[in-house]
Design an enzyme around this catalytic site. Structure first.
Site, PDB file in Angstrom:
ATOM      1  N   PRO A 164       0.818  -1.213   0.000  1.00 42.23           N
ATOM      2  CA  PRO A 164       0.000   0.000   0.000  1.00 42.23           C
ATOM      3  C   PRO A 164       0.853   1.265   0.000  1.00 42.23           C
ATOM      4  CG  PRO A 164       0.010  -1.025   2.166  1.00 42.23           C
ATOM      5  CD  PRO A 164       0.684  -1.982   1.248  1.00 42.23           C
ATOM      6  N   SER A 165       0.256   2.337  -0.465  1.00 39.49           N
ATOM      7  CA  SER A 165       0.962   3.624  -0.507  1.00 39.49           C
ATOM      8  C   SER A 165       1.394   4.025   0.896  1.00 39.49           C
ATOM      9  CB  SER A 165       0.017   4.669  -1.110  1.00 39.49           C
ATOM     10  OG  SER A 165       0.637   5.923  -1.095  1.00 39.49           O
ATOM     11  N   LYS A 211       7.915   1.165   0.437  1.00 36.96           N
ATOM     12  CA  LYS A 211       8.522   0.460  -0.715  1.00 36.96           C
ATOM     13  C   LYS A 211       9.677   1.284  -1.300  1.00 36.96           C
ATOM     14  CE  LYS A 211       4.686   0.600  -3.057  1.00 36.96           C
ATOM     15  NZ  LYS A 211       3.836   1.330  -2.091  1.00 36.96           N
ATOM     16  N   ARG A 240       5.869  15.271  -7.750  1.00 33.44           N
ATOM     17  CA  ARG A 240       6.010  15.897  -6.430  1.00 33.44           C
ATOM     18  C   ARG A 240       7.250  16.797  -6.473  1.00 33.44           C
ATOM     19  NH1 ARG A 240       5.466  10.035  -3.854  1.00 33.44           N
ATOM     20  NH2 ARG A 240       3.205   9.806  -3.903  1.00 33.44           N
ATOM     21  N   ARG A 295       4.799  12.081   5.551  1.00 31.47           N
ATOM     22  CA  ARG A 295       5.510  12.307   4.279  1.00 31.47           C
ATOM     23  C   ARG A 295       5.103  13.646   3.672  1.00 31.47           C
ATOM     24  NH1 ARG A 295       5.152   7.876  -0.484  1.00 31.47           N
ATOM     25  NH2 ARG A 295       3.141   8.872  -0.874  1.00 31.47           N
ATOM     26  N   ARG A 343      -5.986   6.929  -0.611  1.00 33.15           N
ATOM     27  CA  ARG A 343      -4.913   5.927  -0.541  1.00 33.15           C
ATOM     28  C   ARG A 343      -5.131   4.984   0.649  1.00 33.15           C
ATOM     29  NH1 ARG A 343       0.516   7.624  -3.366  1.00 33.15           N
ATOM     30  NH2 ARG A 343      -0.362   8.757  -5.114  1.00 33.15           N
TER      31      ARG A 343
HETATM   32  N1  LIG Z   1       9.826   1.330   8.817  1.00 34.42           N
HETATM   33  C1  LIG Z   1       9.495   2.620   8.764  1.00 34.42           C
HETATM   34  N2  LIG Z   1       9.244   3.282   9.908  1.00 34.42           N
HETATM   35  C2  LIG Z   1       8.900   4.585   9.879  1.00 34.42           C
HETATM   36  N3  LIG Z   1       8.781   5.310   8.757  1.00 34.42           N
HETATM   37  C3  LIG Z   1       9.018   4.694   7.588  1.00 34.42           C
HETATM   38  C4  LIG Z   1       9.389   3.322   7.526  1.00 34.42           C
HETATM   39  N4  LIG Z   1       9.554   3.007   6.222  1.00 34.42           N
HETATM   40  C5  LIG Z   1       9.314   4.108   5.515  1.00 34.42           C
HETATM   41  N5  LIG Z   1       9.001   5.136   6.314  1.00 34.42           N
HETATM   42  C6  LIG Z   1       8.603   6.498   5.928  1.00 34.42           C
HETATM   43  O1  LIG Z   1       7.262   6.404   5.461  1.00 34.42           O
HETATM   44  C7  LIG Z   1       7.044   7.314   4.389  1.00 34.42           C
HETATM   45  C8  LIG Z   1       6.509   6.555   3.196  1.00 34.42           C
HETATM   46  O2  LIG Z   1       7.553   5.748   2.656  1.00 34.42           O
HETATM   47  P1  LIG Z   1       7.708   5.543   1.099  1.00 34.42           P
HETATM   48  O3  LIG Z   1       7.570   6.840   0.390  1.00 34.42           O
HETATM   49  O4  LIG Z   1       8.951   4.767   0.894  1.00 34.42           O
HETATM   50  O5  LIG Z   1       6.418   4.659   0.813  1.00 34.42           O
HETATM   51  P2  LIG Z   1       5.933   3.951  -0.524  1.00 34.42           P
HETATM   52  O6  LIG Z   1       5.435   2.633  -0.143  1.00 34.42           O
HETATM   53  O7  LIG Z   1       6.994   4.009  -1.534  1.00 34.42           O
HETATM   54  O8  LIG Z   1       4.722   4.888  -0.942  1.00 34.42           O
HETATM   55  P3  LIG Z   1       4.063   5.138  -2.404  1.00 34.42           P
HETATM   56  O9  LIG Z   1       3.482   3.851  -2.839  1.00 34.42           O
HETATM   57  O10 LIG Z   1       3.036   6.167  -2.148  1.00 34.42           O
HETATM   58  O11 LIG Z   1       5.146   5.615  -3.311  1.00 34.42           O
HETATM   59  C9  LIG Z   1       8.358   8.015   4.128  1.00 34.42           C
HETATM   60  O12 LIG Z   1       8.333   9.282   4.744  1.00 34.42           O
HETATM   61  C10 LIG Z   1       9.393   7.095   4.788  1.00 34.42           C
HETATM   62  O13 LIG Z   1      10.502   7.830   5.246  1.00 34.42           O
HETATM   63  N1  LIG Z   2       0.632  -0.924 -11.699  1.00 31.18           N
HETATM   64  C1  LIG Z   2       1.583  -0.015 -11.475  1.00 31.18           C
HETATM   65  N2  LIG Z   2       1.661   0.627 -10.296  1.00 31.18           N
HETATM   66  C2  LIG Z   2       2.642   1.526 -10.126  1.00 31.18           C
HETATM   67  C3  LIG Z   2       3.584   1.808 -11.124  1.00 31.18           C
HETATM   68  N3  LIG Z   2       4.429   2.738 -10.652  1.00 31.18           N
HETATM   69  C4  LIG Z   2       4.062   3.006  -9.405  1.00 31.18           C
HETATM   70  N4  LIG Z   2       2.975   2.272  -9.082  1.00 31.18           N
HETATM   71  C5  LIG Z   2       2.242   2.236  -7.806  1.00 31.18           C
HETATM   72  O1  LIG Z   2       1.439   3.369  -7.690  1.00 31.18           O
HETATM   73  C6  LIG Z   2       1.233   3.649  -6.318  1.00 31.18           C
HETATM   74  C7  LIG Z   2       1.340   5.111  -6.062  1.00 31.18           C
HETATM   75  O2  LIG Z   2       2.619   5.581  -6.354  1.00 31.18           O
HETATM   76  P1  LIG Z   2       3.003   7.108  -6.030  1.00 31.18           P
HETATM   77  O3  LIG Z   2       4.392   7.277  -6.575  1.00 31.18           O
HETATM   78  O4  LIG Z   2       1.989   7.971  -6.699  1.00 31.18           O
HETATM   79  O5  LIG Z   2       2.941   7.258  -4.535  1.00 31.18           O
HETATM   80  C8  LIG Z   2       2.261   2.826  -5.552  1.00 31.18           C
HETATM   81  O6  LIG Z   2       1.585   1.741  -4.936  1.00 31.18           O
HETATM   82  C9  LIG Z   2       3.172   2.297  -6.613  1.00 31.18           C
HETATM   83  O7  LIG Z   2       3.666   1.021  -6.285  1.00 31.18           O
HETATM   84  C10 LIG Z   2       3.478   1.111 -12.358  1.00 31.18           C
HETATM   85  O8  LIG Z   2       4.253   1.280 -13.307  1.00 31.18           O
HETATM   86  N5  LIG Z   2       2.466   0.224 -12.495  1.00 31.18           N
END
Ligand SMILES: Nc1ncnc2c1ncn2[C@@H]1O[C@H](COP(=O)(O)OP(=O)(O)OP(=O)(O)O)[C@@H](O)[C@H]1O
Ligand SMILES: Nc1nc2c(ncn2[C@@H]2O[C@H](COP(=O)(O)O)[C@@H](O)[C@H]2O)c(=O)[nH]1
Length: 399
Positions: free
Chosen positions: A141-142, A146, A173, A266, A277
């Protein structure tokens, strides 16, 4: 290597071309698999074109298939070696990383495409030397972390991993750069590109289109790196159903409260987007845990601990930094050569005596091919042998 006599490909596979209409290209060759002869030749637009002819001479039927994948650019000449379900194409006079291609004619991918399009399909896939590890798909999840985990991995192992840069229709962003974090694109353009088959997978995520282009994955393979995809559960499902063999990891938050806190801290989304989300997160977590898409589920509570577990399941625990790349990654074909095939070995024999740059025998091993269309064909290995100085290493009976 067995004692089987070498078969000269060009002699063996020149099919009966009488009556076949060819383009006016410069280089053409043929290969036969099953009851079909494939004619591969230079087209006026500078690419290699494909013409397919059923071997049934009574019908005299000539089929022009739908050609998928990025086509190789033109070359001075080419050789074609039929393998079981694809044709190995060796391009003469091309750059080292452009010399080896595969034309898939009966692979699982091609058969699926044939079924869905209802036409004859062939697909190009470039050959990559070496056996890069399977791509890694990371979903969750967002806000679960990840991107944070992927950044840590890429920072510690820069020469081992490459990120698949997705396309998205969402706005960038503050700190995001086009072409690095995403390819930011217009909805109409992306929809057209989806229709044109540019994407390995795509999905509507939180109200925007996201997708992984075939090129994004190919670029990483070309750099000899292991590809990491950060995609949602719908995308992971599509990749699972595709022919891209990957490892699938789902990242779970310790609780919904903690997920909300991370998303809010974030500070990249509006209140409305955060709520959307979070609503989507519940279903994603449910699917991530219950579906059979994922090979591993990782809980991201303590970041460092989660990162260590990620490294462990990728076989990286104990590795301090990226190991040096082993072996040669680029083949250097002689300018003039003959090609023969013995079992899974392709023997490329230089026929020009003055070619000092390349060894005069190259043995290309195609027994461990992996991947393929859509994307690169990995797992090629080769050995370059200088038969004058080193002897023929037991394969002298072939030439
Ligand atoms: N284990 C953790 N404990 C606390 N904070 C965390 C942890 N892992 C990540 N974070 C923080 O949580 C926020 C979200 O992390 P991140 O942007 O990597 O998520 P994501 O899964 O990639 O989200 P998205 O799918 O929206 O791109 C960031 O500010 C990150 O620094
Ligand atoms: N199916 C796909 N999902 C994707 C791709 N690139 C990113 N993502 C997913 O979207 C959400 C939101 O991302 P954000 O950058 O707007 O926070 C996150 O769960 C990503 O894993 C893609 O190419 N295909």
């Amino acid at each position: 290597m067995g004692e089987a006599p070498a078969l000269l490909v060009d002699d063996l596979h020149e099919g009966p071309l009488n009556g076949l209409e060819l383009n006016n290209g410069t280089c053409k060759t043929t290969a036969t698999i099953g009851d079909k002869t494939y004619v591969i030749g230079g087209a006026d637009d500078g690419t290699l074109s494909i013409e397919v002819q059923n071997f049934d001479r009574n019908l005299g039927q000539c089929v022009h298939p739908t050609v998928q994948g990025t086509k190789p650019i033109s070359c001075k000449g080419l050789s074609a070696v039929p393998l079981e379900d694809r044709i190995l194409i060796l391009k003469k006079g091309s750059k080292p990383d452009e010399q080896i291609w595969f034309l898939e004619v009966d692979t699982q991918y091609v058969r699926r495409q044939q079924k869905s399009l209802g036409t004859e399909v062939v697909a190009w896939s470039k050959g990559v030397i070496g056996s890069a590890e399977k791509p890694v798909v990371i979903s969750g999840p967002s806000g679960v972390g990840k991107g944070t985990l992927i950044s840590m991995l890429m920072k510690e192992f820069p020469s081992m991993f490459g990120f698949s840069v997705s396309h998205t229709t969402r706005a960038p962003r503050g700190m995001e750069t086009d072409g690095v974090h995403y390819h930011f694109t217009e909805k109409t353009i992306m929809e057209k590109e989806i229709k044109d088959g540019k994407f390995l997978e795509f999905a509507n995520v939180h109200g925007n289109l996201y997708g992984t282009s075939v090129e994004a994955v190919e670029r990483v393979a070309d750099a000899g790196k292991r590809c990491i995809l950060d995609i949602d559960v719908q995308g992971a499902r599509s990749v699972r159903a595709s022919s891209l063999e990957a490892i699938f990891i789902f990242v779970c938050p310790p609780s919904m409260e903690e997920l909300e806190k991370r998303l809010r801290d974030r500070g990249t989304e509006t209140e409305e987007q955060i709520l959307k989300r979070l609503r989507n997160a519940e279903a994603e977590i449910e699917q991530g845990k219950s579906s059979n898409i994922f090979d591993f589920i990782l809980y991201n509570d303590n970041l460092e601990e989660c990162y260590e577990k990620l490294k462990k399941l990728l076989g990286l625990d104990g590795i301090v930094s990226s190991p040096p790349k082993s072996g040669l990654r680029e083949i250097n074909l002689p300018t003039d050569y003959s090609v023969s095939k013995v079992d899974n070995k392709i023997i490329i024999n230089s026929v020009s005596s003055g070619d000092k740059e390349s060894k005069n025998l190259i043995v290309l091993d195609v027994s461990l091919l992996k991947g393929g269309a859509p994307g690169r064909t990995r797992g090629l290995n080769f050995q370059a042998i200088d038969s004058f100085s080193n002897g023929l290493n037991g394969i002298h009976h072939l030439s």
